[in-house]
Structure formats: C-alpha cells, structure tokens
Design a protein around this motif. Structure first.
Motif, PDB file in Angstrom:
ATOM      1  N   VAL A 189     -71.999 -59.507 -17.083  1.00 18.32           N
ATOM      2  CA  VAL A 189     -73.275 -60.172 -17.356  1.00 18.32           C
ATOM      3  C   VAL A 189     -73.051 -61.567 -17.936  1.00 18.32           C
ATOM      4  CG1 VAL A 189     -75.287 -60.148 -18.893  1.00 18.32           C
ATOM      5  CG2 VAL A 189     -74.724 -58.126 -17.570  1.00 18.32           C
ATOM      6  N   PRO A 273     -73.171 -69.079 -21.019  1.00 14.69           N
ATOM      7  CA  PRO A 273     -71.749 -68.815 -21.115  1.00 14.69           C
ATOM      8  C   PRO A 273     -71.220 -68.322 -19.763  1.00 14.69           C
ATOM      9  CG  PRO A 273     -72.941 -66.902 -21.896  1.00 14.69           C
ATOM     10  CD  PRO A 273     -73.974 -67.888 -21.381  1.00 14.69           C
ATOM     11  N   VAL A 274     -69.926 -68.308 -19.603  1.00 18.61           N
ATOM     12  CA  VAL A 274     -69.351 -67.668 -18.425  1.00 18.61           C
ATOM     13  C   VAL A 274     -69.531 -66.158 -18.620  1.00 18.61           C
ATOM     14  CG1 VAL A 274     -67.235 -67.277 -17.110  1.00 18.61           C
ATOM     15  CG2 VAL A 274     -67.641 -69.495 -18.214  1.00 18.61           C
ATOM     16  N   ASN A 321     -77.630 -62.560 -15.554  1.00 17.78           N
ATOM     17  CA  ASN A 321     -76.930 -62.488 -14.282  1.00 17.78           C
ATOM     18  C   ASN A 321     -76.051 -61.256 -14.336  1.00 17.78           C
ATOM     19  OD1 ASN A 321     -77.377 -65.364 -12.917  1.00 17.78           O
ATOM     20  ND2 ASN A 321     -77.270 -65.572 -15.133  1.00 17.78           N
ATOM     21  N   SER A 323     -73.655 -58.215 -12.346  1.00 17.28           N
ATOM     22  CA  SER A 323     -72.899 -57.749 -11.180  1.00 17.28           C
ATOM     23  C   SER A 323     -71.928 -56.652 -11.597  1.00 17.28           C
ATOM     24  CB  SER A 323     -72.123 -58.907 -10.540  1.00 17.28           C
ATOM     25  OG  SER A 323     -71.045 -59.289 -11.379  1.00 17.28           O
ATOM     26  N   ARG A 434     -86.831 -69.638  -7.178  1.00 21.68           N
ATOM     27  CA  ARG A 434     -86.834 -69.692  -8.636  1.00 21.68           C
ATOM     28  C   ARG A 434     -87.967 -68.882  -9.254  1.00 21.68           C
ATOM     29  NH1 ARG A 434     -82.035 -70.999 -10.267  1.00 21.68           N
ATOM     30  NH2 ARG A 434     -82.996 -70.914 -12.308  1.00 21.68           N
TER      31      ARG A 434
HETATM   32  P1  ADP Z   1     -77.580 -71.013 -12.323  1.00 27.28           P
HETATM   33  O1  ADP Z   1     -77.702 -71.934 -11.187  1.00 27.28           O
HETATM   34  O2  ADP Z   1     -78.689 -70.015 -12.378  1.00 27.28           O
HETATM   35  O3  ADP Z   1     -77.363 -71.712 -13.652  1.00 27.28           O
HETATM   36  P2  ADP Z   1     -74.746 -70.230 -12.336  1.00 27.28           P
HETATM   37  O4  ADP Z   1     -73.920 -69.993 -11.128  1.00 27.28           O
HETATM   38  O5  ADP Z   1     -74.465 -71.445 -13.140  1.00 27.28           O
HETATM   39  O6  ADP Z   1     -76.277 -70.114 -11.964  1.00 27.28           O
HETATM   40  O7  ADP Z   1     -74.536 -68.971 -13.252  1.00 27.28           O
HETATM   41  C1  ADP Z   1     -75.371 -68.636 -14.263  1.00 27.28           C
HETATM   42  C2  ADP Z   1     -74.730 -67.506 -15.013  1.00 27.28           C
HETATM   43  O8  ADP Z   1     -74.319 -66.479 -14.114  1.00 27.28           O
HETATM   44  C3  ADP Z   1     -73.483 -67.886 -15.814  1.00 27.28           C
HETATM   45  O9  ADP Z   1     -73.533 -67.231 -17.038  1.00 27.28           O
HETATM   46  C4  ADP Z   1     -72.387 -67.333 -14.940  1.00 27.28           C
HETATM   47  O10 ADP Z   1     -71.191 -67.070 -15.645  1.00 27.28           O
HETATM   48  C5  ADP Z   1     -73.017 -66.067 -14.453  1.00 27.28           C
HETATM   49  N1  ADP Z   1     -72.339 -65.473 -13.305  1.00 27.28           N
HETATM   50  C6  ADP Z   1     -71.710 -66.094 -12.298  1.00 27.28           C
HETATM   51  N2  ADP Z   1     -71.152 -65.186 -11.465  1.00 27.28           N
HETATM   52  C7  ADP Z   1     -71.446 -63.953 -11.967  1.00 27.28           C
HETATM   53  C8  ADP Z   1     -71.159 -62.617 -11.581  1.00 27.28           C
HETATM   54  N3  ADP Z   1     -70.444 -62.344 -10.507  1.00 27.28           N
HETATM   55  N4  ADP Z   1     -71.625 -61.635 -12.350  1.00 27.28           N
HETATM   56  C9  ADP Z   1     -72.358 -61.878 -13.440  1.00 27.28           C
HETATM   57  N5  ADP Z   1     -72.652 -63.107 -13.859  1.00 27.28           N
HETATM   58  C10 ADP Z   1     -72.211 -64.133 -13.139  1.00 27.28           C
END
Ligand code: ADP
Ligand code: MG
Length: 695
Positions: A189, A273-274, A321, A323, A434
C-alpha cells in the motif's frame, strides 16, 4: 545531508539488528517477520536487551508500547529504562517480557461496550512485523491492543488478521497456477496524504479550527481555487522548509517519503511515500500525520488534516494504492506477458472487481466519519457510490471473455479469446479516470474515498478481507475442478456477467451517474449513520467472521464506537458553533447594527433629506439575517438537547436529521452577515486571510 546514511537511522531494522544481535537471532526475527512464526520467548530477552542498548546509544531514555486504538490515532505510555540497583543507584533494563506484552489500564479508550471499567485492563502485544523506532528520545514498539478476553480493541489487529486471510487464499490460487517457488504474498500500500497548511497566528484566532479542526463559519473568499493556479504550483519558501524537515524526520524513521506537491485548493498540499507492506504503511501514515502536525508548528504554521477545513473548496482525502505481490517479486495485479500469466492476472483482477461489488457497503463504511461526510460527494470528492474503473482496454478484454468473442485492441494484433488462450493484455493506454472511487491504475488499485484524517487500517482491512473472500470462492471451485482452464474461463466470464454493474468509466461526479447507479442497484449510503446501519448485516458479519478478521462481538463493538464518535463529533461541532455565534458573532453583528442605526439617526438630525439608504438597507438585511440566525440558534440548541437525551441508537439520527440541518441554517445566516458586516467588527479572520496566510 547524506540521505542514505540518515534513512532508517532511527529504526531497529535489519541493519541495526545485525549490529546488535547474533545472526541466528536475526534469522529467527526475520522468520517471525516474513513467515509469521512465533518468536521463541527465550530469544525475546536477547532481542529486548539489544533494542535497549541500540536505543540508549541513540539517546533514548524511555520505551513505549505504541498502539492504534479505536480513536483512529495512536496511543503511547512511556516507561523509562531505569531500574533501582539496590544500592541507591540505577541500572538500565528492558526485558523480553516488557517487549512482548504491556498492560496499560486503558479504560478510557473506546471499547464499544467490550469492556466495563471494573475489568478495565487491556494489553498490548508486540507486533514484530513492524520495526521498532526511536522518536523524541523514546523507543517505540509497535503493538496490537486487546481486551483481557482477547477481543481486539484496536485498528492494527484486524489489519494483521486480514493480511493473513488474504495471503492464505492468494497462496491457494497461486498453487493452482503452479507457482511452486512462491512461499508468501505481500500486500502493498502507498497512501497519498493531503493536508492544508495555514498560518498559526490566523489559526489561533479561530475557535472552530482549534476545537473542531475545520471552519464552521466563513463566507467564501472572492478567490478560491477557480484559477487552478495552486495545483502543482511552485512551493512557497516557508512550506518548502517545512517539507524538507518533514522529509528528513520521516526518512530517519524509515518512511519512504517521496512525492510532494501543491494540491488544488490554496494552502493545500500532498505527500506520497513509496508503497510498502500494508501494516507498515499504516504505521508510517500515522507517523506522517503526527510529524506533519508537529513540524508545521516549528515553522509558524498549523497542519490541518480535517477532511473539509473550508467549505466551498476542495477537502482533503487520502488515496490508498493497493496491490498484491509474491515474495518472488511478481505483482499479481500486473498484466503478464503470456496468456497463462494473464489468466492468473485476470483472476485476481476479477476477484477485486467482485469484492468491490459484493462489499460496496463495507468499503463505504470503512471511510464513514462525521468529517468525511462533509467531503464525500462535494467538490472533488468521489460520491458515496462505489464503482470500479478499469480502463477501456481491460473492459474490452473482460467483455470479450464474457461473450466469447474476438478481442481486438484497435491497431494492436487480434487476440483470440477462447478456452485455451486468454488474451495478451496490452499495457493500459487509456487516460486515468480521476473521478472514480476505485480505479485500476496499471498495476494497482487506487481507493479514493478515504478522508485525510482517517487511519488507512479500516479500508485496507476491508479490501484485504473482501478480496480474500472472493479468492476463497474461486479456490474452492478450482481446486476440485476437472477442467481447470475451462472452469477458470467460466469463473471470469461469470464474474463479469454478474458484476458488470460495478464497472463504470464515466464521470462519477455527475448527477446522471447517481441516477444510473440507483437503477443498477448500487448502494448510495450518503451519511455515516446510513452507512453504519449496514455494518452488521449478516453478509458483513459472515465476511469478517469466516475469514477470522473480526468476531461478531468485535464488529458490533466497532459499529457502536463509530456511531458514538459520529454523534460526539457532530455535537462538539454544534456546541462550538453555538459558542461562537452567541458569544462573539451575534454581539459583533449587534455592534455593527447599532453603529448603522446611530449613523442613520445622526444623518436624519443633520438633514432629514440626506439619503440614508446604505444604512437602512444594510440594517434591514442584517436584522433579517440576525433574526434567522436567532431562530437557527434556538433550533440548534433544541436539537442538541434532543440528541443528548436520545438513546445511543437514535442519537445519530437526531444528529443527522436535526442537528446538522440546524447547523447549516445557522451557518448560512451568519456567512451572509459576514459579507455585509464591517470587517473590523468581525471576530475571526476570513477565508482569504486563512488560506492565503502562508507566505
Ligand atoms: P499518482 O499519479 O496517483 O500520484 P503514483 O504512480 O505516483 O500515482 O503512485 C502513487 C502511490 O502509489 C505511491 O505511493 C506509490 O508508491 C504507490 N504505488 C505504486 N505502485 C504500487 C503498487 N504496485 N502497489 C501499491 N502501491 C503502489
Ligand atoms: Mg497522486
């Protein structure tokens, strides 16, 4: 700054463990963390001593079991490491017993009737899957919090249980697809956090912000977010300094603070955050919210985490987010390269789609709060209706599977859909939607209904459990299947056929969608009491009990806590409004009315022919508004008394049907008065001063 050196420097992570513990203990700890094995109690003393030595070397003097009670924030009780040495001095000590279990007398924390005060003890149990860390000279040990009878009293325990449930069912599916190398499934997440920063001096002049965390009065400023000039706009120096310090503190705590930008509303920002393992992400989000508030103060600002600090402009949400991935590093929500891995992907994808449809209400309930009721359905926020957006390509793939037709992706090769060959799925090329509350964004789902102040644990628990439930249905069927591919195809096709109503790619903010969703039978639970009335529906009880996530008693207690919280927050808001209106705003209006009347009289004495229409018209309007406000005050007072007198069950309905409408009436009259009252008389800073206060 050497980022790599400071990152995690305050976390008792693998690196620190290797430094302070023998390697066999580190390995044992890792098995506990990765595989959920129990830590041999004999090793606990060794781990505790190592933690203490490490913490003291970093300047810590205390330790604290850190937990997440049903208040939605965190709780802690500090104990120092000292122990009398018997000769008038002290030694430092921290035992395995103290690490593993704490016994706070936490009778004042919400238990939803699970615990009477005479049996008030609860206990905290170490959660070794989340690393201990040091903050404010204290060693924090993440823990779960339970009643003595073992019932969970926190937000962490069900989350951990839901992770276990989902891992178990996902592993069954992975075995069916022959993934023999996989020994565990991770739930990932990344929680994007929105917040407002306002000037501390302006903040301190607003009782509503101080008491309720959001403005209860306030006419809209001439300029809000109309020009879209704040989103991704350049960051003000003061905010930049705040962000730098926040990043540094978060990095020390091992939080992967990554993306920062200005959000849509003036004074609004976001930090993402990541992503990481869900329970760690939950701890980290709590830390992030806490640090944001503390650090803002050091920069003369206040961080508002309320979901709707200002009416008429965007509120703040939190996107999670979500997965799943294998311990071998495969994202289970990532379309694969071969038809076979794609079949597996499609099965996980359809499981999530079905989970959202089957448990719309549980998901909605997971984001229900008095604060979020101000936001869902308003301005930028998704409506209270759940739907899933998967993009055009995936929709076509699923439809093709359902109708057993060829699937052609525009210019791309013609892909055959049949029993033996599921299509290759092109990477998503569609635009993001969105407005969708639950959107597939390439290799993860993004759930966007959470309010900014919420703990992510509730929603993550529901997603995990609901998906576990669907995977269980699939695994039960496929494990006894004689024709795996045909049955797999059938399951996917059936799910699409039966749950297509939840798929929606259009504008979720539009009124047409609300009407269409009603026709489709999707639930639209607009308020917290509406949502909570479904929390203990048989279907939801079965979901949580059969997956070992919450017992019926625990679920009912949670429902009671949430309702109680809704009433308390609404009534605090109401009482704050009454206090502001009666002791400051109405007297101010009165002074201005007096002033206008005096002037009108004076004008007449000077010369009866002088035009006093400004005075008399403003007077008339203000007197009318003051009379409306007075009626609303009486109505609000009566409804608050009614809510206080009502039984627990009916108090929430009184709040929704009587208190809130009276609050809206009072606000409307007062905001209109503000627009025509001499600013010098108005007791509080206006929206423009609040939102544009940070320079
Ligand atoms: P946005 O365009 O909505 O800002 P991002 O790609 O920047 O999307 O990601 C937003 C969030 O989703 C970040 O916290 C990122 O680390 C997270 N994220 C990216 N890939 C995954 C994944 N496979 N599973 C869960 N979270 C993810
Ligand atoms: Mg984002």
């Amino acid at each position: 700054m050497d980022i790599t050196a400071i990152f995690g420097s305050m976390v008792f992570d693998e690196k620190a463990m290797r430094q302070y513990l023998p390697s066999e203990v580190v390995n044992a700890m890792q098995n506990v963390q990765k595989l959920g094995e129990r830590l041999d109690p004999e090793l606990a003393d060794t781990v505790a001593t190592a933690m203490k030595d490490w913490a003291i070397a970093k300047g810590a003097t205390h330790y604290s079991h850190w937990f997440q009670p049903m208040t939605g924030t965190t709780a802690e009780k500090h104990d120092s490491f000292i122990m009398p040495d018997g000769h008038g001095g002290v030694i430092t000590a921290f035992s395995g017993k103290e690490l593993i279990k704490g016994e706070p007398d936490a009778s004042s924390l919400p238990s939803g009737g699970l615990r009477a005060t005479f049996e008030a003890r609860g206990y905290t149990a170490w959660d070794p899957t989340s690393f201990a860390f040091i903050k404010d000279k204290t060693l924090y040990i993440p823990t779960a919090f339970c009643a003595y009878g073992g019932e969970s009293l926190d937000k962490k325990t069900p989350l951990l249980r839901s992770m276990e449930a989902l891992q178990k069912q996902a592993m069954r599916i992975l075995k069916l697809f022959g993934n023999e190398d996989v020994s565990g499934v991770r739930i990932n997440v990344g929680a994007e956090q929105e917040y407002f920063l306002i000037d501390e001096k302006e903040y301190s002049r607003r009782p509503d912000l101080i008491i309720s965390g959001h403005t209860l009065f306030g006419a809209n400023a001439p300029k809000g977010q109309e020009l879209d000039d704040h989103y991704f706009g350049n960051i003000k120096p003061c905010v930049k300094q705040f962000m730098e310090e926040l990043d540094e503190e978060l990095w020390k705590l091992g939080v992967l603070a990554k993306t920062e930008h200005n959000e849509t509303a003036p004074g609004q920002h976001e930090l993402a955050p990541v992503y990481t393992t869900v329970n760690v992400a939950c701890d980290h989000n709590q830390l992030m919210m806490e640090l944001m508030q503390n650090i803002a103060r050091r920069h003369g600002m206040v961080c508002l985490l309320h979901e709707k600090p200002f009416s008429g402009i965007n509120g703040s949400g939190k996107h999670i987010n979500w997965s799943m991935s294998t311990d071998t590093g495969v994202n289970l929500l990532s379309p694969g390269d071969t038809p076979y891995t794609n079949a597996q992907f499609l099965l996980f994808l359809t499981a999530v789609i079905r989970a959202v449809d089957d448990y719309q209400d549980a998901l909605r309930i997971s984001v229900a709060s008095a604060g979020n009721d101000n936001r869902l359905g308003a301005c930028e926020a998704p409506p209270a209706i759940l739907s899933v957006y998967i993009g055009d390509e995936l929709t076509k793939v699923l439809e093709a599977i359902e109708s057993e037709k060829d699937y052609s992706a525009g210019q791309k090769e013609l892909l055959r859909v049949g029993v033996h060959a599921l299509p290759r799925i092109p990477k998503d090329t569609t635009d993001r939607n969105r407005t969708s509350p639950f959107a597939f964004t390439g290799n993860k789902f993004e759930f966007r209904m959470l309010g900014s102040s919420a703990s992510i644990s509730d929603s993550c628990t529901v997603i995990n459990t609901a998906v576990a439930q669907e995977l269980k249905r699939y695994a039960d069927a496929l494990e006894i299947s004689r024709s795996f591919e045909a049955d797999l195809h059938e399951i996917i096709a059936d799910t699409v056929a039966n749950h297509r109503r939840i798929l929606f790619g259009g504008n979720c903010y539009g009124a047409e969608w609300e009407a269409r969703a009603a026709e489709l039978g999707l639930s639209n639970l607009k308020t917290t009491p509406d949502a909570l009335s479904h929390m203990c529906d048989r279907k939801n009880i079965e979901l949580f009990t059969s997956n070992g996530v919450l017992t019926e008693v625990e679920l009912r207690s949670r429902c009671e806590i949430m309702l109680d919280n809704y009433c308390k927050i609404t009534l605090i808001d109401a009482l704050t409004m009454l206090q502001m209106a009666k002791t400051q705003i109405m007297p101010a209006i009165n002074r201005y009315i007096g002033d206008l009347a005096d002037t009108a009289i004076k004008l007449r004495t000077v010369d009866a022919k002088l035009d006093s229409s400004y005075q008399s018209e403003t007077l008339a309007t203000l007197c009318d508004l003051a009379s409306k406000a007075t009626k609303a005050i009486a109505e609000l007072e009566a409804s608050v008394s009614e809510a206080h007198a009502a039984t627990k069950q009916s108090s929430a309905s009184v709040c929704r049907d009587r208190v809130l409408p009276a609050m809206h009436k009072l606000r409307a009259a007062i905001d209109a008065s503000q627009k025509i009252t001499d600013k010098q008389y108005w007791p509080y800073p206006g929206y423009d001063e609040l939102m544009l206060s940070v320079r």
